[in-house]
Design a protein around this motif. Structure first.
Motif, mmCIF file in Angstrom:
data_model
loop_
_atom_site.group_PDB
_atom_site.id
_atom_site.type_symbol
_atom_site.label_atom_id
_atom_site.label_comp_id
_atom_site.label_asym_id
_atom_site.label_seq_id
_atom_site.Cartn_x
_atom_site.Cartn_y
_atom_site.Cartn_z
ATOM 1 N N THR A 83 6.637 16.849 14.097
ATOM 2 C CA THR A 83 6.349 18.197 13.500
ATOM 3 C C THR A 83 5.644 18.057 12.369
ATOM 4 O O THR A 83 4.766 18.924 12.074
ATOM 5 N N ARG A 84 5.942 17.170 11.314
ATOM 6 C CA ARG A 84 5.470 17.282 9.803
ATOM 7 C C ARG A 84 3.858 16.729 10.071
ATOM 8 O O ARG A 84 2.998 17.421 9.047
ATOM 9 N N SER B 169 13.071 21.888 9.970
ATOM 10 C CA SER B 169 14.249 20.964 9.297
ATOM 11 C C SER B 169 14.570 19.728 9.922
ATOM 12 O O SER B 169 15.125 18.830 9.006
ATOM 13 N N THR B 170 14.373 19.492 11.277
ATOM 14 C CA THR B 170 14.823 18.363 11.915
ATOM 15 C C THR B 170 13.700 17.341 12.095
ATOM 16 O O THR B 170 13.795 16.357 12.609
ATOM 17 N N ASN B 171 12.337 18.021 11.937
ATOM 18 C CA ASN B 171 11.330 17.038 11.889
ATOM 19 C C ASN B 171 11.062 16.591 13.552
ATOM 20 O O ASN B 171 10.960 15.618 13.701
ATOM 21 N N ALA B 172 11.340 17.632 14.182
ATOM 22 C CA ALA B 172 11.444 17.540 15.806
ATOM 23 C C ALA B 172 10.352 16.618 16.452
ATOM 24 O O ALA B 172 9.146 16.826 15.971
ATOM 25 N N GLY B 173 10.481 15.835 17.308
ATOM 26 C CA GLY B 173 9.455 15.271 17.888
ATOM 27 C C GLY B 173 8.784 15.722 19.058
ATOM 28 O O GLY B 173 8.005 16.548 18.993
ATOM 29 N N LYS C 67 5.583 20.733 0.744
ATOM 30 C CA LYS C 67 6.377 20.892 2.064
ATOM 31 C C LYS C 67 6.877 19.458 2.780
ATOM 32 O O LYS C 67 7.871 19.745 3.529
ATOM 33 N N GLN C 68 6.313 18.648 2.411
ATOM 34 C CA GLN C 68 6.854 17.097 3.031
ATOM 35 C C GLN C 68 8.248 17.087 2.820
ATOM 36 O O GLN C 68 9.131 16.445 3.364
ATOM 37 N N LEU C 69 8.742 17.431 1.583
ATOM 38 C CA LEU C 69 10.239 17.345 1.174
ATOM 39 C C LEU C 69 10.900 18.027 2.001
ATOM 40 O O LEU C 69 12.117 17.655 2.267
ATOM 41 N N PHE C 70 10.570 19.370 2.485
ATOM 42 C CA PHE C 70 11.384 20.305 3.236
ATOM 43 C C PHE C 70 11.572 19.693 4.736
ATOM 44 O O PHE C 70 12.540 20.006 5.374
ATOM 45 N N ILE C 71 10.169 19.161 5.056
ATOM 46 C CA ILE C 71 10.511 18.940 6.412
ATOM 47 C C ILE C 71 11.359 17.596 6.763
ATOM 48 O O ILE C 71 11.254 16.627 6.222
ATOM 49 N N GLY C 72 12.239 17.783 7.665
ATOM 50 C CA GLY C 72 13.092 16.775 7.991
ATOM 51 C C GLY C 72 14.292 16.634 7.065
ATOM 52 O O GLY C 72 15.200 15.809 7.040
#
Length: 283
Positions: A155-156, A141-145, A188-193
């Motif tokens: 993450t994405r 959810s935060t697209n962590a690094g 899926k890319q919409l939900f990531i981050g």
């Protein structure tokens, strides 16, 4: 409302009537209890869906909580909030060694996922300080690094499939294992981050790497910032893509770390303005 929620998850999977005060909203503030009126622990995507349908129909506010390692106050609650905790969504559903993927529920702790694939000589490249408590849902959810972004990306870049639940309870599923996918919109890319603004991530498929047979690390001291950049370019060129980590530490931070520890001696002189930790993964 509590009775209806109990019918969905069972009485043993909800805290209310004062028991919710056993919970807290952040891992750094365990002495401050949650303000929510209840905490519910779903175990499946379907249960999350039923909870969200009920909340949608009753205009009930919800706060999603995972490992509670965030630094931006996103898990803070108010007295009329319902907390949906993903702690019991902790199943590693599949490790596919042939396709090199792992399918996990969103409450799985990152370190558990890393350890499970390590036993099969595979590697999940995600790695950072909070891996022992951070959960997959929050990470996505935060697209962590993390510490290996330089080589493997955010993450994405590691996600092949996602399942999520919308605010009205509708389930969106894009659980694909394929890397070469040109089938249309990449949902899926919409939900990531998106930090929970579009829905609750309930399940994820990560792509894996072959476990490297060697790992080397080094610490370097540098005299100016321009040399930091030059050193990065030098290492990337010289190591031919095997450089996996390049973490910068300011001199003041390095000195504070050294001064606060009586057990460890400084590896380098403390007078450099910049320090870099390097990691190399290879065969």
């Amino acid at each position: 409302m509590i009775n209806k929620l109990e019918k969905i998850v069972g009485r043993d999977s909800i805290l209310s009537n004062g028991k919710e005060k056993l919970r807290f909203d952040h891992i750094w503030k365990t002495d401050i209890p949650t303000n929510a009126f209840a905490v519910i622990f779903p175990k499946s995507t379907q249960q999350i869906s039923e909870i969200m349908k009920l909340c949608y129909e009753n205009n009930q506010k919800v706060v999603i909580q995972g490992g509670l390692t965030n630094l931006v106050g996103s898990t803070i609650t108010r007295k009329n909030d319902l907390v949906i905790s993903l702690d019991k969504m902790n199943q590693i559903e599949e490790i596919d060694e042939k396709s090199r993927t792992i399918t996990v529920q969103s409450g799985v702790i990152l370190e558990d996922a890393i350890s499970s694939v390590n036993e099969k000589n595979l590697m999940l490249p995600l790695n950072f300080g909070a891996k022992g408590s951070a959960q997959i849902g929050g990470i996505v959810s935060t697209n962590a690094g993390g510490l290996r972004v330089l080589r493997f990306g955010m993450t994405r870049n590691l996600i092949l499939g996602i399942e999520a639940v919308l605010s009205n309870g509708e389930i969106i599923s894009s659980m694909k294992k394929i890397t070469k996918d040109n089938s249309g919109y990449d949902i899926k890319q919409l939900f990531i981050g998106s930090e929970g603004t579009l829905g609750i991530i309930s399940k994820v498929i990560f792509k894996l790497e072959e476990k490297p047979s060697s790992r080397f690390s080094a610490l370097a001291g540098l005299t100016n910032y321009e040399n930091v950049i030059n050193f990065l370019k030098f290492m990337q060129k010289g190591l031919s893509g095997s450089l996996s980590g390049f973490e910068l530490i300011w001199g003041e931070t390095y000195k504070a770390m050294k001064d606060s520890s009586l057990e460890y001696s400084s590896l380098l002189d403390i007078n450099f303005p910049y320090y870099v930790i390097i990691e190399l993964l290879g065969s």
